[in-house]
Design a protein around this motif. Structure first.
Motif, PDB file in Angstrom:
ATOM      1  N   GLY A 155      47.388  46.450  24.742  1.00  0.00           N
ATOM      2  CA  GLY A 155      47.838  46.724  26.107  1.00  0.00           C
ATOM      3  C   GLY A 155      47.323  48.060  26.616  1.00  0.00           C
ATOM      4  N   ARG A 156      47.355  49.077  25.760  1.00  0.00           N
ATOM      5  CA  ARG A 156      46.825  50.395  26.142  1.00  0.00           C
ATOM      6  C   ARG A 156      45.329  50.301  26.456  1.00  0.00           C
ATOM      7  NH1 ARG A 156      46.685  53.853  21.872  1.00  0.00           N
ATOM      8  NH2 ARG A 156      46.218  55.538  23.312  1.00  0.00           N
ATOM      9  N   LEU A 157      44.603  49.552  25.618  1.00  0.00           N
ATOM     10  CA  LEU A 157      43.161  49.400  25.818  1.00  0.00           C
ATOM     11  C   LEU A 157      42.863  48.718  27.153  1.00  0.00           C
ATOM     12  CD1 LEU A 157      40.201  49.429  24.849  1.00  0.00           C
ATOM     13  CD2 LEU A 157      40.678  47.284  23.663  1.00  0.00           C
ATOM     14  N   ILE A 158      43.565  47.616  27.426  1.00  0.00           N
ATOM     15  CA  ILE A 158      43.314  46.887  28.671  1.00  0.00           C
ATOM     16  C   ILE A 158      43.681  47.747  29.882  1.00  0.00           C
ATOM     17  CG2 ILE A 158      44.027  44.880  30.032  1.00  0.00           C
ATOM     18  CD1 ILE A 158      44.298  43.350  27.392  1.00  0.00           C
ATOM     19  N   ASP A 159      44.808  48.459  29.791  1.00  0.00           N
ATOM     20  CA  ASP A 159      45.185  49.350  30.893  1.00  0.00           C
ATOM     21  C   ASP A 159      44.097  50.395  31.142  1.00  0.00           C
ATOM     22  OD1 ASP A 159      47.542  48.001  31.253  1.00  0.00           O
ATOM     23  OD2 ASP A 159      48.774  49.440  30.136  1.00  0.00           O
ATOM     24  N   GLY A 160      43.544  50.947  30.056  1.00  0.00           N
ATOM     25  CA  GLY A 160      42.498  51.953  30.200  1.00  0.00           C
ATOM     26  C   GLY A 160      41.235  51.384  30.821  1.00  0.00           C
ATOM     27  N   VAL A 161      40.842  50.195  30.369  1.00  0.00           N
ATOM     28  CA  VAL A 161      39.638  49.559  30.907  1.00  0.00           C
ATOM     29  C   VAL A 161      39.810  49.266  32.396  1.00  0.00           C
ATOM     30  CG1 VAL A 161      38.272  47.436  30.853  1.00  0.00           C
ATOM     31  CG2 VAL A 161      38.857  48.584  28.714  1.00  0.00           C
ATOM     32  N   ARG A 162      40.952  48.731  32.762  1.00  0.00           N
ATOM     33  CA  ARG A 162      41.149  48.343  34.165  1.00  0.00           C
ATOM     34  C   ARG A 162      41.345  49.555  35.067  1.00  0.00           C
ATOM     35  NH1 ARG A 162      44.486  42.660  33.264  1.00  0.00           N
ATOM     36  NH2 ARG A 162      42.593  41.400  33.167  1.00  0.00           N
ATOM     37  N   SER A 163      41.888  50.629  34.519  1.00  0.00           N
ATOM     38  CA  SER A 163      42.008  51.832  35.344  1.00  0.00           C
ATOM     39  C   SER A 163      40.635  52.450  35.597  1.00  0.00           C
ATOM     40  CB  SER A 163      42.925  52.848  34.667  1.00  0.00           C
ATOM     41  OG  SER A 163      42.348  53.331  33.465  1.00  0.00           O
ATOM     42  N   ALA A 164      39.697  52.228  34.653  1.00  0.00           N
ATOM     43  CA  ALA A 164      38.346  52.774  34.808  1.00  0.00           C
ATOM     44  C   ALA A 164      37.450  51.855  35.611  1.00  0.00           C
ATOM     45  CB  ALA A 164      37.733  53.029  33.431  1.00  0.00           C
ATOM     46  N   TRP A 165      37.598  50.532  35.427  1.00  0.00           N
ATOM     47  CA  TRP A 165      36.663  49.583  36.026  1.00  0.00           C
ATOM     48  C   TRP A 165      37.299  48.657  37.056  1.00  0.00           C
ATOM     49  CZ3 TRP A 165      34.392  48.027  30.622  1.00  0.00           C
ATOM     50  CH2 TRP A 165      33.592  49.076  30.149  1.00  0.00           C
ATOM     51  N   GLY A 166      38.609  48.751  37.248  1.00  0.00           N
ATOM     52  CA  GLY A 166      39.253  47.895  38.233  1.00  0.00           C
ATOM     53  C   GLY A 166      39.718  46.586  37.625  1.00  0.00           C
ATOM     54  N   ASP A 167      40.349  45.770  38.488  1.00  0.00           N
ATOM     55  CA  ASP A 167      40.925  44.514  38.013  1.00  0.00           C
ATOM     56  C   ASP A 167      39.881  43.422  37.812  1.00  0.00           C
ATOM     57  OD1 ASP A 167      43.476  45.536  37.967  1.00  0.00           O
ATOM     58  OD2 ASP A 167      43.904  44.979  40.040  1.00  0.00           O
ATOM     59  N   ASP A 168      38.677  43.628  38.310  1.00  0.00           N
ATOM     60  CA  ASP A 168      37.639  42.604  38.157  1.00  0.00           C
ATOM     61  C   ASP A 168      37.014  42.711  36.764  1.00  0.00           C
ATOM     62  OD1 ASP A 168      35.975  40.538  38.747  1.00  0.00           O
ATOM     63  OD2 ASP A 168      34.485  41.772  39.768  1.00  0.00           O
ATOM     64  N   THR A 169      37.858  42.571  35.761  1.00  0.00           N
ATOM     65  CA  THR A 169      37.435  42.682  34.372  1.00  0.00           C
ATOM     66  C   THR A 169      37.940  41.460  33.615  1.00  0.00           C
ATOM     67  OG1 THR A 169      37.614  45.086  34.454  1.00  0.00           O
ATOM     68  CG2 THR A 169      37.551  44.074  32.271  1.00  0.00           C
TER      69      THR A 169
ATOM     70  N   VAL B 192      43.436  33.566  24.472  1.00  0.00           N
ATOM     71  CA  VAL B 192      43.982  33.905  25.783  1.00  0.00           C
ATOM     72  C   VAL B 192      42.858  34.446  26.657  1.00  0.00           C
ATOM     73  CG1 VAL B 192      45.700  35.262  27.030  1.00  0.00           C
ATOM     74  CG2 VAL B 192      46.180  34.499  24.693  1.00  0.00           C
ATOM     75  N   LEU B 193      42.704  33.863  27.852  1.00  0.00           N
ATOM     76  CA  LEU B 193      41.688  34.309  28.803  1.00  0.00           C
ATOM     77  C   LEU B 193      42.371  34.822  30.064  1.00  0.00           C
ATOM     78  CD1 LEU B 193      39.267  31.251  28.562  1.00  0.00           C
ATOM     79  CD2 LEU B 193      38.946  33.485  27.497  1.00  0.00           C
ATOM     80  N   SER B 194      41.772  35.833  30.678  1.00  0.00           N
ATOM     81  CA  SER B 194      42.364  36.416  31.892  1.00  0.00           C
ATOM     82  C   SER B 194      41.949  35.591  33.106  1.00  0.00           C
ATOM     83  CB  SER B 194      41.908  37.865  32.051  1.00  0.00           C
ATOM     84  OG  SER B 194      40.486  37.928  32.079  1.00  0.00           O
ATOM     85  N   THR B 195      42.436  34.345  33.145  1.00  0.00           N
ATOM     86  CA  THR B 195      42.222  33.482  34.308  1.00  0.00           C
ATOM     87  C   THR B 195      43.591  33.052  34.821  1.00  0.00           C
ATOM     88  OG1 THR B 195      42.219  31.410  33.080  1.00  0.00           O
ATOM     89  CG2 THR B 195      40.119  32.598  33.208  1.00  0.00           C
ATOM     90  N   ASP B 196      43.618  32.411  35.967  1.00  0.00           N
ATOM     91  CA  ASP B 196      44.881  31.922  36.512  1.00  0.00           C
ATOM     92  C   ASP B 196      45.003  30.416  36.292  1.00  0.00           C
ATOM     93  OD1 ASP B 196      42.939  31.060  38.204  1.00  0.00           O
ATOM     94  OD2 ASP B 196      43.807  31.882  40.031  1.00  0.00           O
ATOM     95  N   GLY B 197      44.422  29.937  35.196  1.00  0.00           N
ATOM     96  CA  GLY B 197      44.412  28.505  34.936  1.00  0.00           C
ATOM     97  C   GLY B 197      45.639  27.971  34.243  1.00  0.00           C
TER      98      GLY B 197
END
Length: 244
Positions: free
Chosen positions: A54-68, A102-107
């Motif tokens: 969770g920390r890793l994903i939060d860091g990535v998205r704070s740096a690169w945005g939600d389009d990850t 688990v994939l970050s899609t809305d499927g």
């Protein structure tokens, strides 16, 4: 911290080391109470990993945005005496091969048959690129459009004694064949894979064998000698540190 979410008294490091040693060296002597403590430690590890990811994903998205795009999976599960063993042996029972994906899609939640070979083409597809022809899987994003037609998954591994173990799985059946043994399980009635019914379903066995032989042929056709792998001592030590 993570043990306290489901234990009144956390297990100390010394006891954890003793439990692990007994689990590996004398699995048939592990008591029910010790098994529960081992499971508690494993659950705590899962909660720790979840928090750190969770920390890793939060860091990535704070740096690169939600389009990850994020994909979370595992290379194997763990056995806790499900079939008399600990750790992760080449059994091909579901406790070893049925892993999270688990994939970050809305499927939403999907129930298609998929494998880890599908992960690389999925990530390439999500990035809008073309998958190399050498990829054997297919993009799981196809499931969102109802275009998933796979009806089975297969796996294979050396048995360490010069032979091969093969496994076939569809929604209803699990078939495992080793040089000296063949197993068949009806998953709807026996999800724990306890009762081998191989003698009662020759038609299912024949169909599974057909798929296994196709995989065996594909392995032979692509069995190219890649030569010896050279590694410097630093790489070897890193692999040793990981337990290999």
């Amino acid at each position: 911290e993570h043990q306290r979410q489901f234990r009144d008294e956390p297990i100390g490091e010394q006891e954890a080391i003793k439990l692990r040693r007994k689990m590996i060296e004398s699995p048939d002597e592990v008591t029910d109470g010790e098994l529960q403590r081992i499971l508690d430690l494993y659950d705590a590890e899962i909660r720790y990993a979840d928090a750190e990811i969770g920390r890793l994903i939060d860091g990535v998205r704070s740096a690169w945005g939600d389009d990850t795009h994020v994909c979370f999976t595992a290379d194997h599960g763990e056995e806790f005496l499900d079939h008399g063993l600990f750790s992760h042996h080449t059994t091909f029972y579901d406790e070893v091969i049925h892993v999270p994906l688990v994939l970050s899609t809305d499927g939403g939640r999907r129930d298609e048959l998929a494998g880890l070979l599908d992960v690389p083409p999925t990530l390439v597809d999500a990035a809008g690129l073309d998958a190399p022809q050498t990829y054997c899987g297919r993009s799981l994003l196809d499931t969102l459009d109802g275009e998933w037609e796979r009806t089975e998954v297969l796996g294979t591994k050396d048995d360490g004694e010069g032979g091969r173990i093969f496994a076939y799985r569809d929604h209803d059946w699990k078939y495992i064949t080793r040089p000296a043994e063949t197993e068949l399980y009806e998953l709807a009635d026996d999800p724990g894979e306890r009762t081998n019914v191989v003698d009662g379903h020759p038609g299912i066995v024949a169909e599974a064998d057909r798929h296994v032989e196709e995989l065996r042929d594909a392995i032979e056709e692509t069995n190219v000698d890649l030569g010896d792998v050279e590694m410097d001592e630093n790489v070897k030590q890193r692999l040793r540190d990981l337990g290999y």
